[in-house]
Design an enzyme around this catalytic site. Sequence first.
Site, PDB file in Angstrom:
ATOM      1  CB  CYS A 183      -0.906   0.024   1.236  1.00  0.00           C
ATOM      2  SG  CYS A 183      -2.101  -1.309   1.310  1.00  0.00           S
TER       3      CYS A 183
ATOM      4  CG  ASP B  95      35.720  21.512  18.474  1.00  0.00           C
ATOM      5  OD1 ASP B  95      36.813  21.953  18.094  1.00  0.00           O
ATOM      6  OD2 ASP B  95      34.940  22.141  19.229  1.00  0.00           O
TER       7      ASP B  95
ATOM      8  CG  ASP C 119      30.875  23.580  20.537  1.00  0.00           C
ATOM      9  OD1 ASP C 119      31.907  23.564  19.828  1.00  0.00           O
ATOM     10  OD2 ASP C 119      30.792  24.224  21.602  1.00  0.00           O
TER      11      ASP C 119
ATOM     12  CG  ASP D 137      33.484  22.325  15.398  1.00  0.00           C
ATOM     13  OD1 ASP D 137      34.698  22.237  15.172  1.00  0.00           O
ATOM     14  OD2 ASP D 137      33.005  22.623  16.506  1.00  0.00           O
TER      15      ASP D 137
END
Length: 729
Positions: free
Chosen positions: A24, A422, A620, A624
């Site tokens: 379906c 990082d 963060d 980055d």
Amino acid sequence: MTTTTMKDALETSLEVGGMTCASCAGRVEKALRAIPGVQGATVNLATEKALVTGASLDPAQLIAAVERAGYSASVPAETAAPPATPRGLSEALEIAIAAALTIPLVAPMLLAAAGIDAMLPAWVQWLLATPVQFWIGARFYRSAWKALLARSGNMDLLVALGTSAAYGLSLYQWLGQPQHHGAHLYFEAAAVVITLVRLGKWLETRAKRQTTEAIRALQSLRPETARVRRNGVESDIPISKLKVGDEVVIRPGERIPMDGEVIEGASHADESMLTGESLPVSKGVGARVIGGAVNGEGLLLARASAIGAETVLARIIRAVEDAQAAKAPIQRLVDKVSAVFVPAIVVIALLTFCGWWLANGDWSAALLNAVAVLVIACPCALGLATPTAIMAGTGVAARYGILIKDAEALELLHGVTVVAFDKTGTLTAGKPRLTACVAARGEEHALLALAAAVQQGSEHPLARAVGEAARAAGIKPAPAPGTRALAGLGVAATVDGRELVLGNAALMRQHGVDLAALGAQGQAREAAGETVSWLAEGSRLLGMLAFGDALKPESREAVERLHAAGIRTVMLSGDNPGSARHIADQLGIDEVHAQVLPEGKAEIIAALRARGGRVAMVGDGINDAPALAAADIGVAMGSGTDVAMHTAGVTLMRGDPRLLVDAIDISRRTYGKIRQNLFWAFVFNAIGVPLAAFGLLNPMIAGAAMAFSSVSVVSNALLLKRWAAGGKA
């Protein structure tokens, strides 16, 4: 309608009704993709939603296409939570009536095994079976007819064909062959199959609803009103009337209605449902508050910075919905199988009928074996195997503060072999403080004043540390026109007519600055794990600034757990080699790259991937973003920038690196459930269809087994809800 703008396209979501199996979903996808302007469409059987992308999307046209394919479609309400119970009392009542009509048909068979003859007259059997066949089973006929009109097949077609054959055979033997009036009829087989299939679908739907509990729990966090203070007057207003910049009064025990900043008062906030943080978070003037969190003991006045769809809560809900609605790459195999599954089963059923008829001439037995093939071969379990596991996995992840953007991210995460971090803000607190200010000549106070002037417009953590130290010393920075950032190096500015540069040793080398006067002190600071910046005018060294950034207490445990899981760790830092190596040694990180520019981080990620591993990048900051995009899977800290969060496939709502390990564990467990579900779904059909074809399965047993297969797949996925942080389940 949920419509968002992608890079060059729109994305629209629709709620689709009437789907019963994987074929379906495939047919709805095909219908949507055939519309001019549609670039892609994915339909999720478990969530009953379609995600459509295209340059221009007309909701009415999309809905019409779905309806032509034989299904219903509607625009989803933006804020409505999914219903907690499926289709209400009416479906349960229909199933109860079906069971009441079916039990008298089955009871004589059970009594016959004990030597008791309680067979009902044929007309009574017909009277009991007919409402089940054509009233309770009407949905199968409607769906099957629509499938035939669309020149396709689905589970309902198999059920309708199988039960109609059993019912028709019984009618023929009763009315068309008076000489066989004592023969066994098969009304009970048709009735039992319909009743069990309806019961199975109802149980399956109830179980599926449990996989959306995470969404419902998040949506329940939205308060309906907010108390605003305008012109000194407080009044309660609907949340929809709230505006950015409004001053909102948040009383003790109330849910915070928006994102904002505290301008008066002090309290604590319970943010556990949003970030997974179990302890209340202190809130004072200047602190950020998140909509949906619960205020603690104090009265707060906060200025609204984001409302409605722009709040963190709304973004979390969208992220979870998108992840649950998307398809995992492994689903492509299921889609290919489902596309040919129903036609193949119909062919096998016809061959079964012909084979048995030719073998023994008993066409009634041949028909019953063909019916068993049609009933046992339900593609529901195949269609539900992947999406239910994804829904359960992403739901439990969200409960613990882990946002997984899509199913592909979830699937990629389980195979990660290398994690690159990082340093600043990810493994360290990201809030360095100025630990030393040493002038090459002159006073430290003057050096600090110049450094504060150069960096006053920057949001870099080191710049904020300098600003805080300057304020503490009572220094008001001089104007610095023409300030410009030097990516990966530092900053340049003009202060009182003096051309100054502030940054790392590489920047000093570019300007021919001799660092010998303070070189020994700088090396000692770096060896102790501190970050050193240099201030120069032209080629003349003015002084040195040293910064200390404490490790997050959770970082070491995160690295240890990654190593225990067989994952290699790498640290990328723009910092000096001494400071980077000092941090890495404290944490036990395997590989260190220091003094790396933003584009250099992406190059290192590419090199790590080239070694043959699957790489996750955790960061963060804006710098980055290239590395997050270059990795197989990007992981952003929720405490970081929006750019990092948009680039990443996974967002950790708390700045706790242990959440990464939890995310990998959830991914592995979810993928394990997907493989288990697919294995059993394939095995079920691989064993069940031949058994039915060789006459070893009664249609009633086939119906029960088929219903059980779908319910078991969903129930197995729901075991993921028992997962707890730390990898405990």
